[in-house]
Design a protein around this motif. Sequence first.
Motif, short mmCIF file in Angstrom:
data_model
loop_
_atom_site.label_atom_id
_atom_site.label_comp_id
_atom_site.label_asym_id
_atom_site.label_seq_id
_atom_site.Cartn_x
_atom_site.Cartn_y
_atom_site.Cartn_z
N GLY A 179 -13.72 0.03 19.59
CA GLY A 179 -13.74 0.16 18.13
C GLY A 179 -12.60 -0.55 17.45
N ARG A 180 -11.80 -1.31 18.21
CA ARG A 180 -10.67 -2.06 17.68
C ARG A 180 -9.72 -1.18 16.87
N GLY A 181 -9.56 0.04 17.36
CA GLY A 181 -8.62 0.96 16.74
C GLY A 181 -9.15 1.72 15.54
N LEU A 182 -10.44 1.52 15.20
CA LEU A 182 -11.00 2.16 14.02
C LEU A 182 -11.81 3.41 14.35
N THR A 183 -11.89 3.76 15.63
CA THR A 183 -12.61 4.97 16.04
C THR A 183 -11.90 6.21 15.48
N ARG A 184 -12.67 7.15 14.97
CA ARG A 184 -12.09 8.39 14.45
C ARG A 184 -11.67 9.26 15.64
N VAL A 185 -10.37 9.25 15.91
CA VAL A 185 -9.89 9.92 17.12
C VAL A 185 -10.04 11.43 17.06
N ASP A 186 -10.09 12.02 15.86
CA ASP A 186 -10.22 13.47 15.76
C ASP A 186 -11.55 13.96 16.32
N GLY A 187 -12.55 13.07 16.38
CA GLY A 187 -13.85 13.49 16.90
C GLY A 187 -14.02 13.27 18.39
N LEU A 188 -13.06 12.62 19.04
CA LEU A 188 -13.22 12.28 20.45
C LEU A 188 -13.27 13.52 21.35
N ALA A 189 -12.45 14.52 21.03
CA ALA A 189 -12.42 15.72 21.87
C ALA A 189 -13.78 16.41 21.88
N ALA A 190 -14.39 16.54 20.72
CA ALA A 190 -15.69 17.18 20.64
C ALA A 190 -16.74 16.40 21.42
N GLU A 191 -16.62 15.06 21.41
CA GLU A 191 -17.61 14.24 22.09
C GLU A 191 -17.53 14.39 23.61
N VAL A 192 -16.35 14.68 24.14
CA VAL A 192 -16.23 14.87 25.59
C VAL A 192 -16.29 16.34 25.99
#
Length: 289
Positions: A179-192
């Motif tokens: 995502g070239r640094g534009l990924t919303r990191v706050d949502g990553l935990a929920a996704e995994v």
Amino acid sequence: MPPKLHERYDSAVWDVARPKQPSRISGVSMAGFRDRGVSAAAHRAVPHPSVSLALEFGAGALLVDDPAGRRLRGSVAAGLGFGSGTPWVRGERFEAVQVRLSPLVAGTILGVSPAELSGAVVGLDELWGREASRIRERLDAASSWPERFALTDAFLARRRTRPSVDPEVAWAWRRIVAGRGLTRVDGLAAEVGWSRKRLWSRFRSQIGLPPKRAATLVRFDHAAHRLAKGEDAARVAAETGYADQSHLHRDVVAFTGATPANVAGELWLAVDEFAWPTPPETRKRPKGL
């Protein structure tokens, strides 16, 4: 507007070589550098989202002035983002194989987690002891860049141990890079399927930076390379996720100590297109997620 990449490279102080074949290890890339001895000037090392090794050999010396004011001589390792401040590199007719390690494999090769480097620059003899001297001797005895690249690849493969990064952490890192640094990191935990606290803790201990800082570094890297190609700073800011040009300016100064205009002319970025023509890491989801 800065001169085109090939114009700056033609007048550069380094000869650059690159291997014809990719490394046998996913997440490893390398290039060869030879100082031409035409300038004693120091060059700003621009942060990159990888752990970097410089394996020095030959009669000359590779000198690195780290942000803490220490001068390192010889082979070095540098963590993600270089920590707080900018290293400067000076050559005295040195030769070196530079290796970029994805943080997903860096710990298995270095023998320490990227987090233990804290972004700093350290001498390889501090990490590898006598082994650092042995690879230097073998590189010095080699007669060509292809031989040196093959030696380096085999050496890194022998050092590699079993993976030390959780699949969930690896997936989060790849999402950020893709995502070239534009990924919303706050949502990553929920996704995994992890808690935010767990992902942030594991990510920092295994990658070397917390997810938000890692995303900031990846975004900066993308923007810096566009600036080096001569693109307008306002356009780069708008298209790489910055709130405005001032936001881009602050990030560039924070990572390099220089303005976007000065960073755009850095030799460090000018040679990238020749030394590292590899695609970014692909986006993959760990099994079961």
